[in-house]
Design a protein around this motif. Structure first.
Motif, PDB file in Angstrom:
ATOM      1  N   SER A  67     106.001  36.873  24.988  1.00 33.31           N
ATOM      2  CA  SER A  67     106.055  36.500  23.578  1.00 33.31           C
ATOM      3  C   SER A  67     105.384  35.154  23.344  1.00 33.31           C
ATOM      4  O   SER A  67     105.247  34.342  24.264  1.00 33.31           O
ATOM      5  CB  SER A  67     107.500  36.442  23.096  1.00 33.31           C
ATOM      6  OG  SER A  67     108.199  35.430  23.798  1.00 33.31           O
ATOM      7  N   THR A  68     104.976  34.943  22.101  1.00 30.41           N
ATOM      8  CA  THR A  68     104.475  33.655  21.630  1.00 30.41           C
ATOM      9  C   THR A  68     105.147  33.365  20.287  1.00 30.41           C
ATOM     10  O   THR A  68     105.631  34.281  19.617  1.00 30.41           O
ATOM     11  CB  THR A  68     102.942  33.656  21.429  1.00 30.41           C
ATOM     12  OG1 THR A  68     102.603  34.563  20.367  1.00 30.41           O
ATOM     13  CG2 THR A  68     102.203  34.068  22.694  1.00 30.41           C
ATOM     14  N   ALA A  69     105.172  32.100  19.913  1.00 32.10           N
ATOM     15  CA  ALA A  69     105.723  31.696  18.616  1.00 32.10           C
ATOM     16  C   ALA A  69     104.788  30.638  18.037  1.00 32.10           C
ATOM     17  O   ALA A  69     104.883  29.465  18.382  1.00 32.10           O
ATOM     18  CB  ALA A  69     107.136  31.153  18.765  1.00 32.10           C
ATOM     19  N   ASP A  70     103.858  31.060  17.184  1.00 39.73           N
ATOM     20  CA  ASP A  70     102.863  30.152  16.616  1.00 39.73           C
ATOM     21  C   ASP A  70     103.456  29.376  15.439  1.00 39.73           C
ATOM     22  O   ASP A  70     103.913  29.978  14.466  1.00 39.73           O
ATOM     23  CB  ASP A  70     101.643  30.925  16.095  1.00 39.73           C
ATOM     24  CG  ASP A  70     100.964  31.764  17.155  1.00 39.73           C
ATOM     25  OD1 ASP A  70     101.296  31.618  18.341  1.00 39.73           O
ATOM     26  OD2 ASP A  70     100.100  32.576  16.785  1.00 39.73           O
ATOM     27  N   PHE A  71     103.436  28.042  15.531  1.00 41.39           N
ATOM     28  CA  PHE A  71     103.814  27.157  14.427  1.00 41.39           C
ATOM     29  C   PHE A  71     102.511  26.578  13.900  1.00 41.39           C
ATOM     30  O   PHE A  71     101.958  25.655  14.498  1.00 41.39           O
ATOM     31  CB  PHE A  71     104.722  26.027  14.918  1.00 41.39           C
ATOM     32  CG  PHE A  71     106.088  26.482  15.335  1.00 41.39           C
ATOM     33  CD1 PHE A  71     107.134  26.497  14.422  1.00 41.39           C
ATOM     34  CD2 PHE A  71     106.325  26.890  16.635  1.00 41.39           C
ATOM     35  CE1 PHE A  71     108.400  26.913  14.804  1.00 41.39           C
ATOM     36  CE2 PHE A  71     107.590  27.309  17.034  1.00 41.39           C
ATOM     37  CZ  PHE A  71     108.640  27.321  16.124  1.00 41.39           C
ATOM     38  N   THR A  72     101.996  27.142  12.808  1.00 37.19           N
ATOM     39  CA  THR A  72     100.656  26.744  12.359  1.00 37.19           C
ATOM     40  C   THR A  72     100.655  26.231  10.923  1.00 37.19           C
ATOM     41  O   THR A  72     101.537  26.561  10.121  1.00 37.19           O
ATOM     42  CB  THR A  72      99.674  27.923  12.455  1.00 37.19           C
ATOM     43  OG1 THR A  72     100.171  29.022  11.684  1.00 37.19           O
ATOM     44  CG2 THR A  72      99.478  28.363  13.905  1.00 37.19           C
ATOM     45  N   ILE A  73      99.638  25.454  10.640  1.00 42.62           N
ATOM     46  CA  ILE A  73      99.365  25.002   9.277  1.00 42.62           C
ATOM     47  C   ILE A  73      97.876  25.217   9.049  1.00 42.62           C
ATOM     48  O   ILE A  73      97.076  25.068   9.977  1.00 42.62           O
ATOM     49  CB  ILE A  73      99.794  23.546   9.036  1.00 42.62           C
ATOM     50  CG1 ILE A  73      99.691  23.218   7.552  1.00 42.62           C
ATOM     51  CG2 ILE A  73      99.032  22.583   9.904  1.00 42.62           C
ATOM     52  CD1 ILE A  73     100.492  22.023   7.133  1.00 42.62           C
ATOM     53  N   GLY A  74      97.513  25.615   7.826  1.00 42.00           N
ATOM     54  CA  GLY A  74      96.121  25.910   7.555  1.00 42.00           C
ATOM     55  C   GLY A  74      95.694  25.501   6.154  1.00 42.00           C
ATOM     56  O   GLY A  74      96.528  25.170   5.308  1.00 42.00           O
ATOM     57  N   ILE A  75      94.396  25.549   5.966  1.00 37.85           N
ATOM     58  CA  ILE A  75      93.788  25.275   4.668  1.00 37.85           C
ATOM     59  C   ILE A  75      93.207  26.572   4.150  1.00 37.85           C
ATOM     60  O   ILE A  75      92.505  27.283   4.879  1.00 37.85           O
ATOM     61  CB  ILE A  75      92.710  24.191   4.783  1.00 37.85           C
ATOM     62  CG1 ILE A  75      93.352  22.880   5.219  1.00 37.85           C
ATOM     63  CG2 ILE A  75      91.954  24.017   3.474  1.00 37.85           C
ATOM     64  CD1 ILE A  75      92.382  21.756   5.461  1.00 37.85           C
ATOM     65  N   SER A  76      93.478  26.888   2.870  1.00 34.02           N
ATOM     66  CA  SER A  76      93.036  28.145   2.264  1.00 34.02           C
ATOM     67  C   SER A  76      92.016  27.901   1.171  1.00 34.02           C
ATOM     68  O   SER A  76      92.085  26.909   0.442  1.00 34.02           O
ATOM     69  CB  SER A  76      94.233  28.883   1.640  1.00 34.02           C
ATOM     70  OG  SER A  76      95.188  29.186   2.605  1.00 34.02           O
ATOM     71  N   ARG A  77      91.122  28.846   1.036  1.00 33.21           N
ATOM     72  CA  ARG A  77      90.096  28.816  -0.027  1.00 33.21           C
ATOM     73  C   ARG A  77      90.064  30.192  -0.663  1.00 33.21           C
ATOM     74  O   ARG A  77      89.896  31.195   0.029  1.00 33.21           O
ATOM     75  CB  ARG A  77      88.740  28.457   0.564  1.00 33.21           C
ATOM     76  CG  ARG A  77      87.567  28.595  -0.389  1.00 33.21           C
ATOM     77  CD  ARG A  77      87.492  27.366  -1.289  1.00 33.21           C
ATOM     78  NE  ARG A  77      86.189  27.248  -1.915  1.00 33.21           N
ATOM     79  CZ  ARG A  77      85.940  27.591  -3.164  1.00 33.21           C
ATOM     80  NH1 ARG A  77      86.879  28.104  -3.918  1.00 33.21           N
ATOM     81  NH2 ARG A  77      84.744  27.418  -3.674  1.00 33.21           N
ATOM     82  N   THR A  78      90.224  30.256  -1.981  1.00 34.42           N
ATOM     83  CA  THR A  78      90.122  31.522  -2.701  1.00 34.42           C
ATOM     84  C   THR A  78      88.664  31.964  -2.689  1.00 34.42           C
ATOM     85  O   THR A  78      87.753  31.178  -2.924  1.00 34.42           O
ATOM     86  CB  THR A  78      90.622  31.364  -4.142  1.00 34.42           C
ATOM     87  OG1 THR A  78      91.980  30.935  -4.091  1.00 34.42           O
ATOM     88  CG2 THR A  78      90.527  32.671  -4.904  1.00 34.42           C
ATOM     89  N   LEU A  79      88.444  33.239  -2.404  1.00 30.50           N
ATOM     90  CA  LEU A  79      87.081  33.788  -2.337  1.00 30.50           C
ATOM     91  C   LEU A  79      86.689  34.428  -3.645  1.00 30.50           C
ATOM     92  O   LEU A  79      87.479  34.923  -4.373  1.00 30.50           O
ATOM     93  CB  LEU A  79      86.987  34.819  -1.213  1.00 30.50           C
ATOM     94  CG  LEU A  79      87.389  34.309   0.162  1.00 30.50           C
ATOM     95  CD1 LEU A  79      87.378  35.438   1.166  1.00 30.50           C
ATOM     96  CD2 LEU A  79      86.451  33.201   0.612  1.00 30.50           C
TER      97      LEU A  79
END
Length: 169
Positions: free
Chosen positions: A157-169
């Protein structure tokens, strides 16, 4: 389970393209591209914390429901190999309410993990996700997520704790 990862990647891309085309009479879905990264504790061939990164495209199919296609990268060390790198295409369905610019969600999905170095092994994956999309402007936003993934269910198993930047297409 042995999987031809090149064939699986082509099928994944084909399914993504096919699902991204609106049907006749259907309005174009609002799509977003998110790039993110973060730490990922794992229990695979050893335990520790690796690095996870992703590129994901999501589009709203109904008011509370999103369909998401993504390509992830995961790097970790194992007992047998100091650096294991995985490419992880995934598909998910997510749903949640909207509170103004904040949209919390839960989701689930499937994918696979293909080794980029060493033996060409691939494993089926399944995941659950809990996160929030936060719109800053009409085009830009951010996203935080916890994605718990079973690899070669239920071997690791893995447990990704992520943060990201989004751009509307």
């Amino acid at each position: 389970m042995k999987v031809n990862w090149r064939l699986a990647l082509l099928l994944f891309i084909g399914a993504f393209v096919a699902s991204s085309v609106p049907l006749a009479g259907q309005p174009a879905a609002r799509r977003s591209l998110t790039l993110g990264a973060g730490p990922s504790p794992y229990d695979l061939a050893g335990t520790g914390t690796g690095f996870a990164a992703y590129a994901r495209v999501d589009h709203r199919v109904l008011q509370p429901v999103f369909v998401e296609w993504g390509l992830g990268y995961f790097s970790y060390g194992s007992r047998f190999d100091p650096t294991v790198r995985l490419l992880m295409p995934e598909a998910s369905v997510q749903a949640g309410p909207s509170f103004g610019p904040v949209r919390p969600y839960v989701g689930t999905g499937l994918g696979y993990a293909a080794r980029l170095s060493g033996p060409t092994e691939s494993d089926f994956t399944a995941h659950v996700a809990l996160g929030a999309r936060i719109r800053a402007t009409r085009e830009w936003g951010t996203r935080g997520e916890l994605r718990v993934r079973a690899v070669d269910p239920w071997v690791g198993s893995t447990a990704d704790f992520t943060i990201g930047i989004s751009r509307t297409l």
